[in-house]
Write an enzyme that holds these catalytic residues in place. Structure first.
Site, PDB file in Angstrom:
ATOM      1  N   GLU A 105     -19.986 -24.396 -21.303  1.00  0.00           N
ATOM      2  CA  GLU A 105     -20.758 -23.621 -20.331  1.00  0.00           C
ATOM      3  C   GLU A 105     -21.449 -22.418 -20.961  1.00  0.00           C
ATOM      4  O   GLU A 105     -22.502 -21.986 -20.493  1.00  0.00           O
ATOM      5  CB  GLU A 105     -19.854 -23.169 -19.178  1.00  0.00           C
ATOM      6  CG  GLU A 105     -19.376 -24.300 -18.270  1.00  0.00           C
ATOM      7  CD  GLU A 105     -18.111 -24.989 -18.777  1.00  0.00           C
ATOM      8  OE1 GLU A 105     -17.691 -24.727 -19.927  1.00  0.00           O
ATOM      9  OE2 GLU A 105     -17.538 -25.799 -18.022  1.00  0.00           O
ATOM     10  N   PHE A 157      -5.424 -24.055  -8.280  1.00  0.00           N
ATOM     11  CA  PHE A 157      -5.821 -24.713  -9.525  1.00  0.00           C
ATOM     12  C   PHE A 157      -7.293 -24.424  -9.823  1.00  0.00           C
ATOM     13  O   PHE A 157      -8.148 -24.581  -8.966  1.00  0.00           O
ATOM     14  CB  PHE A 157      -5.597 -26.226  -9.414  1.00  0.00           C
ATOM     15  CG  PHE A 157      -6.060 -26.974 -10.626  1.00  0.00           C
ATOM     16  CD1 PHE A 157      -5.443 -26.796 -11.859  1.00  0.00           C
ATOM     17  CD2 PHE A 157      -7.133 -27.849 -10.548  1.00  0.00           C
ATOM     18  CE1 PHE A 157      -5.884 -27.470 -12.984  1.00  0.00           C
ATOM     19  CE2 PHE A 157      -7.581 -28.533 -11.674  1.00  0.00           C
ATOM     20  CZ  PHE A 157      -6.950 -28.343 -12.894  1.00  0.00           C
ATOM     21  N   GLN A 158      -7.568 -23.991 -11.032  1.00  0.00           N
ATOM     22  CA  GLN A 158      -8.921 -23.648 -11.491  1.00  0.00           C
ATOM     23  C   GLN A 158      -9.578 -22.577 -10.615  1.00  0.00           C
ATOM     24  O   GLN A 158     -10.778 -22.617 -10.378  1.00  0.00           O
ATOM     25  CB  GLN A 158      -9.800 -24.902 -11.612  1.00  0.00           C
ATOM     26  CG  GLN A 158      -9.331 -25.799 -12.750  1.00  0.00           C
ATOM     27  CD  GLN A 158     -10.358 -26.820 -13.203  1.00  0.00           C
ATOM     28  OE1 GLN A 158     -11.158 -27.297 -12.410  1.00  0.00           O
ATOM     29  NE2 GLN A 158     -10.324 -27.180 -14.476  1.00  0.00           N
TER      30      GLN A 158
END
Lengths: 166, 556
Positions: free
Chosen positions: B50, B112-113
């Site tokens: 990214e 999560f994330q």
């Protein structure tokens, strides 16, 4: 070092205080106090910010504040034309009855109010210019100061002057 | 009103903004948007990390003058964007980043994330939004592009909870939006412009310093007109490089820590300095207190907070560089009568002539870059990595246009140049794009070779390979008694790596091989990595040692 007081209007939504206070740290400004509360308009909050520093720091702080998109208006307040107030809650341990009567007298002289009494302690509410609160706290050191909570200052210009949206 | 899901509304809003390309990498929390992209005309370029996606968007923005768009999933996807966003912020580049976020009900629960990307990016974005309901998407997208591209540009991040992407709502796409706390800067004050014209007209040795703001506002022609009227030398900051053609007689090159001797020598002798679109960065001014201490400084900038931030000036003028320079030129024309004193211009010519000597010392970086200049067309775009390669490029590769030299100035991000080159090539496919790299920087984002090859975006990478983290090594030689600490990096075989990715890899060990390699690269429709070994002990000179003033330049 001088003290500067900024009145600001900001978007009243989550995260704005973080953005403003984080900018101070990021830009290395020494902030004395910051107070926030809602205004007469539901979508706008008012922050009163005081800083100690040099003239050019104040000029730069004002510009950096204006640059934040969530800050809608900034005004450097002229101390001689501004009412400046702070509120403090002061709790002291006093068991001796004679000391209690001294404390009540002094509290009256400072036009503060006793808001809680227990057999061992008294809590006083005091408002006024920060220097008045400093003086009162100095006096309270004769007793055992248990807890002090100060709000930081809020301020407003005298007369018809105000911080308005352009 | 249209009934759409949040993700479809996002794609629609992007199309309405004229977005034709997005650089990104999918993940769990952004999948509805990726699904919607399949039905759009927007090209998606798949990055392999990214950070590179953000640099590609940044390079695209700088080469095109339009906003660059990047996209990532929540958590690590979004935090990987951070370096790229910070880079865009420091160089005032209009990047709009979209990140996925965990569903609204899970925000704040360490799902999560999940990452608090709004909190994380607050200090490195011009603004950021977390979308709370799908119906806000059209107006938030419009506001994001408005904020990113107007005034002083900068990155804007829009965080999209996953359930907002799937939520269906009535969507209204506004033609214009207003952001209450954001107004475009006013026109430059005519009175201040008159005073600036008076100062310049009365100057004995005026100097113009052009920064990135000149490029951003497309003010290069206005700059040229003013310079020619005034017959003043024009130096640039690194961000402003190319704002005046560097073969123009009045161009003196880049000033600063590794500025051209001509620029650094002349600027310190100026009596009136006109600085446009620059923030007086420390790498430009060196000791800022001593910088042009005797000169009257006029500072034009679109960001009021830049006036007086780093340098106290005589006249601060807030406004767009193009408007300000055009009006200043009009005012100046009224005041300048007859010929300008020629002695100042003569001095430029003398010093320039002294510095023309190219030398002949094998595969030195300066020689390579001068040769590269001759091999490339005038309108080629060059990006750089960060470090010695960048400073050599700044000194020895002449830029002939305001958007032809793209480099990470403020943040100094190693790994910027290659993905930025890919973004620039997408923006301007008709011109060759060359990344001038170091072996250290290139290793930070060389996985973008995969993107470059599979998306058929051919760029050229020239690695000035000294097998060192060159700039750190140079500082250790100069300021740490030559004690090398963690700078010898023993790079891999870059040509083989290029080939492994399906690119062309060439090792060039002589000037002739280098010339052949560049020609082969320009003729090729696939990315080419040219690995050129150079002397590991070669320093970038001149240099102003850290903490010193411009006058203390060494190695001239």
């Amino acid at each position: 070092m001088k003290t500067f007081i900024f009145g600001t209007l900001v978007e009243h939504k989550p995260g704005v205080l973080q953005k403003v206070s984080n900018m101070f740290r990021q830009r290395n400004f020494n902030i004395e106090s910051i107070t926030v509360g809602p205004t007469e308009r539901g979508d706008i909050a008012r922050m009163t910010i005081t800083m100690k520093g040099e003239e050019e720091d104040a000029v730069q702080l004002e510009k950096q504040l204006r640059k934040l998109i969530d800050v809608l208006e900034v005004k450097l307040l002229d101390p001689s034309e501004t009412v400046v107030r702070e509120l403090a809650l002061v709790k002291v341990r006093v068991e001796d009855w004679r000391a209690r009567s001294d404390l009540v007298n002094w509290a009256n002289i400072f036009r503060s109010r006793i808001v809680d009494v227990s057999p061992d302690s008294i809590m006083i509410e005091i408002t006024g210019a920060p220097s008045k609160i400093d003086a009162f706290l100095e006096l309270m050191k004769r007793f055992e100061l248990l807890e002090v909570s100060r709000t930081g200052i809020t301020a407003m210009e005298r007369g018809l002057n105000r911080i308005g949206l352009k | 009103m249209l009934e759409l899901s949040g993700s479809r509304a996002l794609v629609e809003a992007l199309e309405r903004e004229g977005v034709s390309v997005i650089f990104g990498l999918p993940g769990g929390a952004i999948m509805p948007v990726y699904d919607a992209l399949l039905d759009s005309g927007i090209r998606h370029i798949l990055a392999r990390h990214e950070q590179s996606a953000a640099h590609m968007a940044d390079g695209y923005a700088r080469a095109s003058g339009r906003a660059g768009v990047c996209m990532a999933t929540s958590g690590p996807g979004s935090t990987n964007l951070v370096t790229g966003i910070a880079n865009a912020y420091m160089d005032s580049s209009p990047v709009v980043a979209f990140t996925g976020q965990v569903p609204r009900a899970m925000i704040g629960r360490d799902a999560f994330q999940e990452a608090d990307i709004i909190g994380i990016t607050a200090p490195i974005t011009k603004y950021n939004y977390q979308v709370r309901s799908a119906s806000e998407i059209p107006s938030i997208v419009k506001k994001a592009f408005l904020i990113a591209t107007s005034g002083r540009p900068g990155p804007v991040l829009v965080d999209l909870p996953k359930d907002v992407q799937t939520e269906v709502a009535q969507m209204e796409f506004p033609d214009t939006v207003e952001v209450r706390g954001f107004s475009p800067p006013s026109d430059p004050d005519p009175e201040l412009l008159k005073r600036a014209a008076e100062l310049l007209a009365g100057a004995d040795a005026p100097f113009i310093l052009a920064g990135g703001g000149v490029r951003i506002s497309n003010a290069h022609l206005e700059l040229l007109r003013l310079a020619e009227l005034l017959m003043a030398p024009v130096g640039t900051t690194l961000m402003g490089k190319g704002c005046i053609r560097e073969d123009h007689p009045l161009s003196v090159g880049v000033i600063g820590m590794h500025g051209s001797p001509l620029a650094n020598t002349l600027i310190v002798k100026a009596d009136v300095l006109l600085a446009v679109g620059t923030r007086f960065a420390d790498r430009t001014t060196c000791d800022v207190k001593e910088f042009c201490k005797e000169a009257e400084i006029i500072h034009i900038d679109i960001d009021p907070a830049e006036i007086g931030k780093n340098k106290r000036v005589r006249l601060g003028i807030v406004g767009d560089a193009r408007k300000a320079l055009a009006r200043l030129t009009e005012e100046l024309a009224k005041r300048l009568k007859g010929e300008r004193p020629a002695h100042w211009y003569e001095r430029i010519k003398q010093v320039k002539a002294k510095l023309q000597n190219e030398g002949n010392d094998g595969l030195s970086a300066p020689r390579l870059l001068k040769r590269l200049r001759k091999l490339l067309p005038d309108d080629a775009i060059v990006t750089t990595e960060v470090g010695q390669n960048q400073m050599w490029a700044s000194l020895h590769f002449k830029a002939y246009g305001p958007r032809n030299f793209i480099t990470s100035g403020g943040l100094g991000t190693m790994g910027f140049g290659f993905p930025a080159a890919i973004g620039a090539k997408v923006a301007r496919p008709e011109v060759p794009v060359v990344d001038i790299a170091g072996d250290g920087s290139f290793q930070m984002t060389m996985n973008s070779l995969a993107t470059s090859v599979s998306e058929r975006i051919p760029v050229v990478v020239v690695i000035l390979n000294n097998r060192m983290l060159g700039m750190v090594a140079q500082w250790q030689r100069l300021f740490f008694r030559g004690r090398y600490s963690a700078v010898e990096i023993n790079p891999p075989d870059f040509a083989k790596i290029a080939e492994a990715y399906g690119a062309q890899g060439i090792r060039a060990e002589s000037m002739e091989e280098f010339e052949r390699a560049v020609k082969a690269a320009l003729a090729s429709d696939v990315t080419t990595v040219i690995d050129v070994p150079i002397n590991p002990e070669e320093d970038v000179f001149p240099m102003v040692p850290p903490g010193c003033k411009l006058e203390d330049m060494i190695g001239v």
